[in-house]
Enzyme design. Structure first.
Site, PDB file in Angstrom:
ATOM      1  N   GLY A 608       0.797  -1.054  -0.164  1.00 59.02           N
ATOM      2  CA  GLY A 608       0.233   0.067   0.069  1.00 59.02           C
ATOM      3  C   GLY A 608       1.011   1.150  -0.122  1.00 59.02           C
ATOM      4  O   GLY A 608       2.068   1.406  -0.303  1.00 59.02           O
ATOM      5  N   PHE A 610       2.165   2.842   2.121  1.00 61.90           N
ATOM      6  CA  PHE A 610       3.415   3.095   3.116  1.00 61.90           C
ATOM      7  C   PHE A 610       4.463   1.910   2.922  1.00 61.90           C
ATOM      8  O   PHE A 610       5.454   1.814   3.729  1.00 61.90           O
ATOM      9  CB  PHE A 610       2.783   2.964   4.688  1.00 61.90           C
ATOM     10  N   GLY A 611       4.116   0.992   2.200  1.00 63.97           N
ATOM     11  CA  GLY A 611       5.243  -0.018   2.071  1.00 63.97           C
ATOM     12  C   GLY A 611       4.369  -1.423   1.918  1.00 63.97           C
ATOM     13  O   GLY A 611       3.321  -1.433   1.658  1.00 63.97           O
ATOM     14  N   VAL A 613       3.564  -5.505   2.937  1.00 63.62           N
ATOM     15  CA  VAL A 613       3.229  -6.211   4.185  1.00 63.62           C
ATOM     16  C   VAL A 613       3.450  -7.508   3.798  1.00 63.62           C
ATOM     17  O   VAL A 613       3.151  -8.337   2.960  1.00 63.62           O
ATOM     18  CB  VAL A 613       1.654  -6.075   4.447  1.00 63.62           C
ATOM     19  N   ASP A 726      -6.060   8.481   5.488  1.00 55.61           N
ATOM     20  CA  ASP A 726      -6.061   7.476   4.470  1.00 55.61           C
ATOM     21  C   ASP A 726      -7.053   6.341   4.566  1.00 55.61           C
ATOM     22  O   ASP A 726      -6.586   5.308   4.156  1.00 55.61           O
ATOM     23  CB  ASP A 726      -4.546   7.206   4.226  1.00 55.61           C
TER      24      ASP A 726
END
Ligand SMILES: *[C@@H]1O[C@H](CO)[C@@H](O)[C@H](O)[C@H]1NC(C)=O
Ligand SMILES: *[C@@H]1O[C@H](CO)[C@@H](O)[C@H](O)[C@H]1NC(C)=O
Ligand SMILES: *[C@@H]1O[C@H](CO)[C@@H](O)[C@H](O)[C@H]1NC(C)=O
Ligand SMILES: *[C@@H]1O[C@H](CO)[C@@H](O)[C@H](O)[C@H]1NC(C)=O
Ligand SMILES: *[C@@H]1O[C@H](CO)[C@@H](O)[C@H](O)[C@H]1NC(C)=O
Ligand SMILES: *[C@@H]1O[C@H](CO)[C@@H](O)[C@H](O)[C@H]1NC(C)=O
Ligand SMILES: *[C@@H]1O[C@H](CO)[C@@H](O)[C@H](O)[C@H]1NC(C)=O
Length: 924
Positions: A608, A610-611, A613, A726
């Site tokens: 996503g 932010f990075g 997973v 978000d």
């Protein structure tokens, strides 16, 4: 017989070793000094006290007290009322958090009946002024600090009346710590209040109930202006059941097992906060210890007069702690508080029960003073003379008052201006470090047994007076002394100096006494001088050449050695970070732990904003989701990151994804969360999954309610409130029971706020983004409301927020599309065909209309999260067969929803709730 005897002896031995064992059971890092005591003893709590006989100063004496169990208070140590300071030194572990407590029981020890008043300091920092106001009351001061040096010193000084004295000094080591603050390198926490509410009796709770021996004062001890103004209807409640208090330094169970409840809807108290007004650290501790019926709720908020922002946060202990008999600890890590603090907990209008309070803890931020400028240099001077008394005064050389043989200037970071070490049995040569005291004006070293040469004092340009007489100094009188511009007196008589007095000194208008040096002459033969000079030059040149060769060799060797260094440095720095960042919630994982748990980032769960997973499983079987933050997101240093993350970890709510910890190694920023078995809401709405297992409308409403509660908590339960920024269906995760939790909260702050220039970048996801925020860049909670409105529309329609196909020609956006249909009365046109006719059209209308309110173009016309929740609960009530509950029937609708949640926990059929609710009396 022989066997019996053997048995007897072994039992004796066993008993003995058991006693030895219990004796050494004292937790690590506990030091309990019985000041003025003469032998070791153990008190009735099991604390071992040792005499303070390592201190060289002061006088011990006894006072008479009644309680035999408090032997540590029968003795004390007092000091002269002069302008010196008297210090205790204690060994500590660096980078470890401690509690230090000093206590004072006057007991009229000097038969003078003059109540003493004096200062106590920790290192250079003024800790407190001790004011005795009663001969038989124990004064106590506590400080929480992170040790930065291997020793700490606690000093008594600045006596104003009476004699400075001390009864006990207690050091307690913490484990991880709830006391981590972002400011701990600049501030100590000076404890002002730590109160156990609903206490059984007046005794404080401390060791062994509190393994860290914090003292939790009983709320029954009411002094003038302390714990007064108690609201009528305040009742004590208690339980014998265990309380889950988590780990580390959270309050002990015994404290949490008692509480007060405001039966009339309010709890009020007033107390004096020592050291305030100022900024402080204030935490409240709650655990639901009353068995409330399902139709009862306990919701309340803290009200501080003059702090309207604070009353926004609503506490619902059971919900926040995720259960009964569990600790919930909301608080403020930096709040401005007055000296006289009046506070109130008031129930909210929709709550049936009054507020409950188990404990509070308030500390003031005490600014750590800078150490004196010359601290390091002076420390290295005294280290040479460790065994001499004058070198053992302890504490900072200049602060809060200077050592007896030093004078310092009055800078905030003082410099030494005078060293007076006449007749102090100094041997060896004059310490070279003295020449590094750049502010030095007077130097007295006369009457010692100093040998060797006089060093070059050009590093101390302010020197005015130098006393070196009556020593055994040899060599020349350095001509550099003549270059000291302020020199007015130079005494070197009665030494073993030789050569000639430099003409520069003779020509200077100063007091100069060099008598009694047999080989030191006023002027020597000129010719001889020239020979000396030439000889000197030759020797000098030889030394230079030799020096050059040697240094070349050394440099080459140094270069070789250098190669190994980087490894060493890395090791040190990584060690530092692991120790600094362990805090209560934010566990610091090592990269290797993460690698093992994720099998080296084998299974990707998604990626996503932010990075990425990954799935992982810890040694203890706990499943985790590991978020590897993208490089361009975190612009912060390690410490800021750790602080931010640890504050993040204090946000607990059953509808927020649990944060387990983090890892910051090898340039990677990793966050570790609970693993959510059923993935994202997005997958269930319109992924391949959606076709196979459609989620029923009632389930969608429950998901909406759960995520709304999570968001409401971010908005109203946290101070300062958190704006998610978000929200979207891929940030709403579903656990194995298909209960929804919001994820990724707090991350925008982490990524953005560290550097101000990026905070102007609009964050969020296309389709969910509040148009007003997009234009004005002004972020409020209402931006989250907009995004949530979009999510509601997706729940209704099963369509993505942005699509090129779904919404017909000229429309890519779910908001525009849904608005058109709803405003034309065509709700059927937007309902997800997957739902069949398994829904009540009224509940559908309610949600659709509310969703449109949420996506209003202007933020101020959008509803608040709690209004949205009410509407969702009403819709759920309709689906459950109630007759269209209106939004003022809160108790009834929330009854429905909580009943329903309970049933879901057991995997029950939602229809069951219909029958049960019919069986209960109606709210009307
Ligand atoms: C007293 O206790 C200290 C610390 O526990 C110990 O080092 C010391 O040996 C004890 N002294 C005596 C006389 O038992
Ligand atoms: C301190 O931490 C260690 C390791 O986490 C734990 O085993 C120990 O029980 C803790 N001590 C206390 C008093 O909580
Ligand atoms: C508070 O409650 C008590 C009984 O619990 C009652 O007697 C009293 O009048 C109430 N006081 C107020 C101010 O409501
Ligand atoms: C707390 O907040 C105030 C004002 O917001 C700020 O000036 C101060 O530096 C903060 N930190 C501490 C430890 O007081
Ligand atoms: C709450 O439930 C109890 C029994 O569980 C019942 O006696 C009481 O009347 C209910 N109260 C309300 C306000 O519904
Ligand atoms: C210096 O040493 C002598 C003899 O050892 C001793 O009597 C005297 O007290 C010492 N003086 C100081 C200032 O330490
Ligand atoms: C110099 O020192 C000696 C020995 O202490 C003393 O007798 C003499 O008076 C001093 N001379 C001056 C000028 O101060």
């Amino acid at each position: 017989m022989g066997f019996n005897r053997f048995l007897f002896i072994s039992i004796l031995l066993l008993l003995h070793s058991f006693m030895e064992f219990t004796k050494s059971q004292m937790p690590a890092g506990f030091i309990s000094l019985d000041c003025g005591g003469d032998k070791n003893h153990t008190d009735n709590l099991g604390l071992e006290w040792t005499p303070d006989d390592e201190i060289k100063y002061g006088t011990t004496t006894k006072i008479s007290i009644e309680n035999e169990n408090r032997r540590q208070y029968q003795t004390l140590r007092y000091f002269p009322a002069d302008n010196r300071k008297y210090c205790y030194s204690l060994n500590v572990k660096t980078r470890t958090r401690y509690l230090i407590r000093a206590t004072f029981l006057y007991g009229n020890f000097d038969n003078n009946n003059v109540y003493p008043k004096f200062d106590i300091s920790l290192g250079p920092t003024h800790w407190s002024t001790i004011v005795i106001s009663d001969a038989n009351t124990i004064e106590s001061q506590e400080l929480i600090f992170l040790a930065s040096d291997p020793t700490i010193s606690i000093c008594l000084s600045n006596s104003k009346t009476g004699l400075p004295f001390i009864s006990t000094l207690e050091l307690r080591q913490f484990n991880g710590s709830i006391y981590l603050t972002p400011f701990e390198n600049q501030f100590f926490l000076s404890v002002s209040a730590r109160i156990n509410f609903g206490a059984e009796n007046e005794d404080p709770v401390r060791y062994p109930d509190d393994p860290f021996d914090r003292i939790w004062q009983s709320d029954l001890v009411k002094k003038a202006n302390y714990l007064v103004d108690v609201a009528s209807g305040t009742q004590k409640v208690s339980t014998k059941l265990p309380i889950d208090v988590g780990k580390d330094e959270l309050p002990p169970q015994k404290v949490m097992q008692t509480a007060v409840v405001g039966r009339n809807g309010s709890l009020t108290y007033r107390l004096n906060l020592d050291g305030f007004p100022g900024f402080g650290w204030a935490y409240t501790y709650f655990a639901e210890i009353e068995d409330l019926n399902q139709n009862k709720t306990r919701k309340f908020r803290l009200i501080l007069p003059g702090a309207p922002d604070i009353s926004k946060a609503i506490v619902n202990i059971q919900e926040n702690a995720q259960g009964k008999y569990r600790l919930y600890e909301p608080g403020f890590y930096n709040i401005s508080l007055p000296f006289v603090l009046s506070f109130r907990f008031g129930k909210t209008s929709d709550s049936t029960e009054g507020p409950l309070l188990n404990a509070i803890e308030i500390s003031r931020y005490l600014e750590i003073a800078d150490a004196s400028f010359d601290g390091g240099v002076v420390a290295s001077i005294v280290s040479v003379y460790k065994s001499l008394e004058w070198a053992q005064e302890g504490g900072d050389p200049c602060l809060p008052v200077p050592w007896s043989w030093l004078e310092c200037d009055s800078d905030p970071q003082p410099k030494v201006i005078s060293v007076k070490l006449s007749n102090k049995n100094m041997t060896g040569s004059i310490p070279l470090d003295l020449t590094k005291l750049t502010g030095l004006e007077e130097l007295w070293l006369d009457g010692n047994a100093l040998t060797g040469q006089i060093p070059d004092f050009t590093g101390c340009p302010n020197l005015k007076i130098i006393h070196l007489e009556n020593n055994r100094l040899t060599g020349h009188l350095p001509s550099s002394l003549a270059n000291l511009p302020n020199l007015s007196k130079l005494y070197v008589q009665n030494n073993l100096l030789s050569g000639s007095v430099p003409p520069g000194l003779l020509n200077k208008n100063i007091v100069l006494n060099y008598t009694g040096n047999k080989n030191l002459h006023k002027q020597s033969n000129d010719g001889r001088n020239i020979v000396y000079i030439i000889f000197g030059l030759l020797v000098g040149a030889a030394v230079l050449i030799l020096g050059f060769i040697i240094s070349c060799l050394l440099i080459r060797k140094g270069k070789k050695d250098h190669k190994q260094e980087p490894k060493h440095i890395m090791h040190v720095s990584s060690m530092n970070t692991t120790t600094t960042t362990t805090s209560e919630g934010a566990r610091c994982f090592t990269l290797s732990e993460i690698r093992i748990a994720t099998k080296d980032f084998e299974k990707k769960l998604g990626s996503g904003g932010f990075g990425t997973v990954y799935y992982g499983k810890l040694n203890d079987g706990k499943e985790i989701a590991v978020k590897l933050l993208g490089n361009n997101n975190i612009h912060q240093g390690k410490k800021e990151f750790a602080n931010e993350v640890s504050l993040l970890s204090r946000i607990h709510h059953r509808n927020l994804v649990k944060f387990y910890g983090f890892c910051q190694e090898e340039g990677m920023d990793i966050l570790v969360y609970e693993f959510m078995h059923n993935g994202t809401l997005k997958e269930h709405l319109y992924g391949p999954l959606a076709k196979e297992q459609r989620i029923r409308w009632i389930k969608r409403l429950e998901i909406a309610q759960e995520s709304a509660k999570g968001i409401e908590y971010l908005h109203t339960g946290c101070v300062p409130s958190i704006i998610h920024r978000d929200l979207k269906t891929s940030n709403i995760l579903l656990d194995h029971n298909m209960k929804a939790k919001v994820s990724d909260f707090g991350l925008s702050k982490l990524a953005v706020d560290g550097t101000s220039h990026v905070s102007s970048i609009v964050r969020g996801t296309l389709g969910y983004l509040d148009p007003e925020y997009y234009i004005s860049n002004h972020l409020t909670e209402k931006s989250d409301i907009y995004s949530f409105g979009v999510i509601l529309l997706e729940l209704v329609s099963g369509k993505e927020a942005i699509s090129n196909e779904s919404f017909g020609i000229n429309c890519r956006n779910i908001v525009q599309w849904a608005k058109f249909h709803i405003e034309n009365g065509d709700i059927q046109g937007i309902i997800d065909p997957c739902l069949g006719d398994d829904y009540d059209i009224q509940s559908m209308w309610k949600i659709a209309e509310k969703a449109l309110m949420c996506v209003q173009p202007h933020a101020n016309t959008r509803p608040s999260m709690s209004e949205v929740i009410k509407e969702i609960q009403d819709a759920i009530a309709i689906e459950k067969g109630g007759e269209g509950g209106s939004s003022d029937e809160i108790s009834r609708t929330s009854f429905h929803s909580s009943l329903n949640m309970g049933l879901l926990d057991h995997g029950g059929d939602p229809y069951l709730s219909f029958h049960e609710s019919v069986a209960l009396p109606s709210a009307r």
